[in-house]
Design a protein around this motif. Sequence first.
Motif, PDB file in Angstrom:
ATOM      1  N   ALA A  46       0.732  -1.233  -0.027  1.00  0.00           N
ATOM      2  CA  ALA A  46      -0.109   0.100   0.127  1.00  0.00           C
ATOM      3  C   ALA A  46       0.807   1.310  -0.077  1.00  0.00           C
ATOM      4  O   ALA A  46       0.572   2.141  -0.697  1.00  0.00           O
ATOM      5  CB  ALA A  46      -0.920  -0.042   1.272  1.00  0.00           C
ATOM      6  N   SER A  47       1.807   1.159   0.821  1.00  0.00           N
ATOM      7  CA  SER A  47       2.808   2.279   0.938  1.00  0.00           C
ATOM      8  C   SER A  47       3.324   2.609  -0.461  1.00  0.00           C
ATOM      9  O   SER A  47       3.600   3.576  -0.816  1.00  0.00           O
ATOM     10  CB  SER A  47       3.787   2.256   1.798  1.00  0.00           C
ATOM     11  N   HIS A  48       4.046   1.377  -1.157  1.00  0.00           N
ATOM     12  CA  HIS A  48       4.606   1.714  -2.320  1.00  0.00           C
ATOM     13  C   HIS A  48       3.634   2.137  -3.554  1.00  0.00           C
ATOM     14  O   HIS A  48       4.024   2.907  -4.268  1.00  0.00           O
ATOM     15  CB  HIS A  48       4.910   0.155  -2.780  1.00  0.00           C
ATOM     16  N   ARG A  49       2.535   1.693  -3.241  1.00  0.00           N
ATOM     17  CA  ARG A  49       1.461   2.171  -4.471  1.00  0.00           C
ATOM     18  C   ARG A  49       1.123   3.629  -4.257  1.00  0.00           C
ATOM     19  O   ARG A  49       1.002   4.386  -5.237  1.00  0.00           O
ATOM     20  CB  ARG A  49       0.082   1.257  -4.082  1.00  0.00           C
ATOM     21  N   ASP A  50       1.130   4.065  -2.913  1.00  0.00           N
ATOM     22  CA  ASP A  50       0.819   5.411  -2.590  1.00  0.00           C
ATOM     23  C   ASP A  50       1.911   6.504  -3.029  1.00  0.00           C
ATOM     24  O   ASP A  50       1.700   7.429  -3.741  1.00  0.00           O
ATOM     25  CB  ASP A  50       0.643   5.835  -1.123  1.00  0.00           C
ATOM     26  N   ARG A  51       3.075   5.891  -2.916  1.00  0.00           N
ATOM     27  CA  ARG A  51       4.457   6.689  -3.326  1.00  0.00           C
ATOM     28  C   ARG A  51       4.477   6.500  -4.812  1.00  0.00           C
ATOM     29  O   ARG A  51       4.695   7.735  -5.385  1.00  0.00           O
ATOM     30  CB  ARG A  51       5.559   5.918  -2.544  1.00  0.00           C
ATOM     31  N   VAL A 320      10.584   5.088  -4.548  1.00  0.00           N
ATOM     32  CA  VAL A 320       9.791   4.958  -5.623  1.00  0.00           C
ATOM     33  C   VAL A 320       9.993   5.975  -6.692  1.00  0.00           C
ATOM     34  O   VAL A 320       9.829   7.026  -6.589  1.00  0.00           O
ATOM     35  CB  VAL A 320       8.371   4.767  -5.345  1.00  0.00           C
ATOM     36  N   GLU A 321      10.336   5.651  -7.927  1.00  0.00           N
ATOM     37  CA  GLU A 321      10.662   6.571  -9.012  1.00  0.00           C
ATOM     38  C   GLU A 321       9.863   6.332 -10.286  1.00  0.00           C
ATOM     39  O   GLU A 321       9.584   5.428 -10.515  1.00  0.00           O
ATOM     40  CB  GLU A 321      12.127   6.511  -9.787  1.00  0.00           C
TER      41      GLU A 321
END
Length: 344
Positions: A46-51, A320-321
Motif C-alpha cells: 500500500a505504501s509503495h502504491r501510494d508513493r 519509488v521513481e
Amino acid sequence: MSAATRHRGARGREGIVLVMVLFFVLLLTASIATFLRRVAMDAGIASHRDRARQAEAVARGGIRLGEVLLLEDLRNKGAAPGPDSQHDVWALVRGLDLDDDPDVELRLEIEDAAARVNLNGFLKEGAVDENGRLYLEQLFAGVVAIMPGRPEENAYDPAELALRLADWIDADDVGIDGAPEDEPYARREPPSFPQNRPLLSVDELRLVEGFDGRLVEALRPFVGVYPLVGGGGINVNTAPPWVLMQLLRGTDVSGQRPLEEDDVKRIVEAREESLLCAGETQAPGCMPLAELLEGEQLAPTPAERSSVFVVRAIARVVDVERRIEAVVDRSDPAEPKRLSWRVE
C-alpha cells in the motif's frame, strides 16, 4: 492398581498435555508471525502504491512545468527571437532538484528535437533525394563503425539501409531501385509492408528491412523523428558533440567533408560564450557560424529555431521513481500540443 502405577500414569498424561500445549503454542506463534508478515507486506504494498501515485503526480506536474518554461522562453525572446540554445531558461533547469520536500525529488530534462538528426527531415515532397540518401548512408556507416561487437555481428550495408529507409518513408510503393517496395516485407511471417509515411518513433526503425534492435539502439543517441514534417537541420547551439560530428562542411567548389574533432571543439567552445547563427535568425552578439569554418557552410543546413522539444520528468518519492516523457510542440504558443506521452 498400586500407588506407584497411578503416579506414573498421571505423569504420562501430564507429559502428553504439555506436548499438546507446546504444539498449540508454537502453532499460534507461527500463525501470528505469518499474520504480522502479511500485514507488513500489505502495508508495504500500500505504501509503495501510494508513493508511486505521488511520484507520477509529481512527474506530471514536472511535464507541465517544462511546457511553461518553453512558452516563457518564447515570451522572453519577443518578436525577433534568436537561436534556441543551452543558455535558454528551459535548458538551465537540467540537473536541478525542483522540489524542496526532502522525501520528494523532481528533475527535468528538456531536449531540443533539433539536437539530433531528424530522419524525417530528408523527406521532401514525398521523396528522399539522392543527397539525402548519401547523407543517411554516411550517417549509418559512421554509427556502424563505432558499434561494439565482432565484424561479422556488424555486417550492415549502410547504402542498403539508406535505401530501405527512404522507401519506408516516401509516398510511393515503388522502390528507388525500381522493384516493388513490399517484396522483402511480403516474405515475412506474418507479412507486412512499408508505411510510406514519416516515422512516428525511432523504435519504428526496427520494422524497416535491414535494421535490428542492436542497430536501432546504437542510432538512438544520434537520431530523432521530430518534427514529423517540415524539419531537418541540426541546431549547433544545442546538439551534443557526437551529433555535431555527423555534419558536413565545405562549399560547392571544395566539396563536402565530415567535420573534424577540432571543428566540433571550436563550435562547442564558441557556443559556451555566445549564440551561433547560420543566417536564419539575428540576435545581439550572435557569432556567424561561417567565422568558425573559414567561410564554409554546413550540411545539412543547420536549424536555429525549434518548435518541438522532448520533456522528461523524473520524480522520486522516498524509494519509488516514475519517469514521464512527453514530446511538446510549441509552434502555437496559445495552444501547445503534446505529440506523445510515455510513462515509465
